[in-house]
Design a protein around this motif. Sequence first.
Motif, mmCIF file in Angstrom:
data_model
loop_
_atom_site.group_PDB
_atom_site.id
_atom_site.type_symbol
_atom_site.label_atom_id
_atom_site.label_comp_id
_atom_site.label_asym_id
_atom_site.label_seq_id
_atom_site.Cartn_x
_atom_site.Cartn_y
_atom_site.Cartn_z
ATOM 1 N N TRP A 182 0.824 -1.200 0.000
ATOM 2 C CA TRP A 182 0.000 0.000 0.000
ATOM 3 C C TRP A 182 0.872 1.269 0.000
ATOM 4 O O TRP A 182 1.966 1.298 0.571
ATOM 5 C CB TRP A 182 -0.888 0.049 1.237
ATOM 6 N N LEU A 183 0.334 2.293 -0.623
ATOM 7 C CA LEU A 183 0.925 3.629 -0.522
ATOM 8 C C LEU A 183 -0.021 4.465 0.326
ATOM 9 O O LEU A 183 -1.157 4.741 -0.063
ATOM 10 C CB LEU A 183 1.102 4.268 -1.905
ATOM 11 N N SER A 184 0.446 4.836 1.517
ATOM 12 C CA SER A 184 -0.401 5.546 2.470
ATOM 13 C C SER A 184 -0.714 6.958 1.975
ATOM 14 O O SER A 184 0.189 7.738 1.639
ATOM 15 C CB SER A 184 0.307 5.613 3.821
ATOM 16 N N LEU A 185 -1.994 7.309 1.943
ATOM 17 C CA LEU A 185 -2.388 8.650 1.485
ATOM 18 C C LEU A 185 -1.865 9.764 2.390
ATOM 19 O O LEU A 185 -1.384 10.793 1.894
ATOM 20 C CB LEU A 185 -3.905 8.734 1.369
ATOM 21 N N PRO A 186 -1.913 9.626 3.727
ATOM 22 C CA PRO A 186 -1.379 10.706 4.558
ATOM 23 C C PRO A 186 0.120 10.922 4.380
ATOM 24 O O PRO A 186 0.628 12.001 4.696
ATOM 25 C CB PRO A 186 -1.694 10.229 5.990
ATOM 26 N N LEU A 187 0.822 9.906 3.859
ATOM 27 C CA LEU A 187 2.266 10.023 3.662
ATOM 28 C C LEU A 187 2.633 10.159 2.182
ATOM 29 O O LEU A 187 3.815 10.154 1.835
ATOM 30 C CB LEU A 187 2.978 8.797 4.249
ATOM 31 N N ALA A 188 1.639 10.304 1.324
ATOM 32 C CA ALA A 188 1.918 10.404 -0.108
ATOM 33 C C ALA A 188 2.567 11.734 -0.483
ATOM 34 O O ALA A 188 3.178 11.851 -1.548
ATOM 35 C CB ALA A 188 0.626 10.221 -0.904
ATOM 36 N N ASN A 189 2.444 12.735 0.411
ATOM 37 C CA ASN A 189 3.090 14.018 0.130
ATOM 38 C C ASN A 189 4.555 14.023 0.553
ATOM 39 O O ASN A 189 5.205 15.069 0.519
ATOM 40 C CB ASN A 189 2.350 15.167 0.822
#
Length: 534
Positions: free
Chosen positions: A20-27
């Motif tokens: 998974w690619l975490s949305l809160p850490l995608a930035n």
Amino acid sequence: MSTAAEAILLGLGGDGAPQWLSLPLANRHGLVAGATGTGKTITLQIMAEAFSRQGVPVFCADIKGDLAGLSQAAAPNPKLEERAHKTGVTDFAYEAAPVVFWDVFGKLGHPIRATVSEMGPLLLARLLELNDTQEGVLNIAFKLADDDGLLLLDFKDLRAILAHVAERAPELSAHYGNVGKATIGTIQRRLLVLEQQGAEHFFGEPALALTDLMLLAPDGRGAVNILAAEDLVQRPRLYATFLLWMLSELFEELPEVGDLEKPKLVFFFDEAHLLFKDAPKALLEKVEQVVRLIRSKGVGVYFVTQNPLDVPPAVLGQLGNRVQHALRAFTPGDQKAVRAAAETFRANKSFSTEAAITELGVGEALVSTLQPGGVPGVVQRTKIRPPQSRMGTITAEQRAALIAASPMAGRYDTVEDRESAYEMLQSRAATAPAEVAPRSPWGDAPVRRTDPWGGAATLPPVPRGPAPRAPRPRAEPASDGGGFLSDILSGGGGRRQSPAEALAKSVMRGVGSQIGGQVGRALVRGVLGSFLKR
């Protein structure tokens, strides 16, 4: 670790765990790397459509025309469905993304423009390949435009302000620093080359409003903005400078928001090595600053390139989410690159990362994403999931229909040309007092002369051709008692003067004007006598 509500699925790891690619850490930014033909474009495609489904707008450059397929649902294919099942996808459905097409040249999408002022002297100097001296003169031109209230919008404004600087070079050198006309000439030649390559289409108005890149579709999905870059990438400096300008504008315009539940925008920079190739130190520092700080503006940046070594170490260290496709190691240099790429991952004890990089098949990658708390995850050999949109290009008719139905239709298609530096400088030149040119003795133009008090007077026109001479009055006989001297002063009574007589007459007039009396006359007679005796 994560669910579909807070992450996007990349594929299934070798240990059977979804990656998974975490949305809160995608930035926290990312890297997608790999040799040609190993599946980088498909990875970019599945990430773009996954972000879109989560309500995150995306911007990406389409180098080969393949990403245009995001605008069309994939055709039903049992092999795709089987792979989706094997890679952990439970809700696979054929679906098109809400796509907006853009094109710097305005051919395959809505035109994208920026003003010269927005580009700024640093990026423009990079685009023109200027040295430090030339960049300094360009900075002076921008400073003068600011001081004089001259708007720099398009190419003709830039040429006009450079010509204006050249005209005022001596004056400006005293205030802003040395301005060489030869340097300005070099910049103007570079502008001409850039203009011939079509770069003038990029400068002007209406300029792109960055908020138009962060649209949401009516169903809540984020817009996928696709830049048609097939022609643009043939001009690598323009391509790299344009994308860096976009990053810089996002950084300067967006407010600080800190960490969000999901990014406000995800930016994919394909062929990223073009950004860093031959880049001056000042530009590299600018890129590093933007990448490091734009995270707090809610923007994630993902570099897509063939080799991780294409990205400078200072920037590479900021990329927390990584997808590494296969690299080929045929030469010692390739083998060094593989070792360097392997060392950037958090090692997995179950396999050799260095060996795995050369063994990956098409559609496989080494994946390491940030875990809760921002800790890099252990690298996993992963089968990448298939996209739900079409893989490949679209027809010209399909593209034209999407452009016509786009929410941006008509907004940027017509060029605006309001009053700016070019028009303002022309107006000033037209209203400046005309300089009266000196008049030739053979013409009718007025001749200007300056009087002793600093004023100017205009002499009457000089007629063409020789003017008729007025008759000269005969000289009265001098009071020397008559005789020979009287004959000389009177012109010899009509007798033709000899050369000696003419010279004597001239000398007498010069001396006689200063000496008076009988002594003076006697002296003159003596002088005349000496000439006449010869």
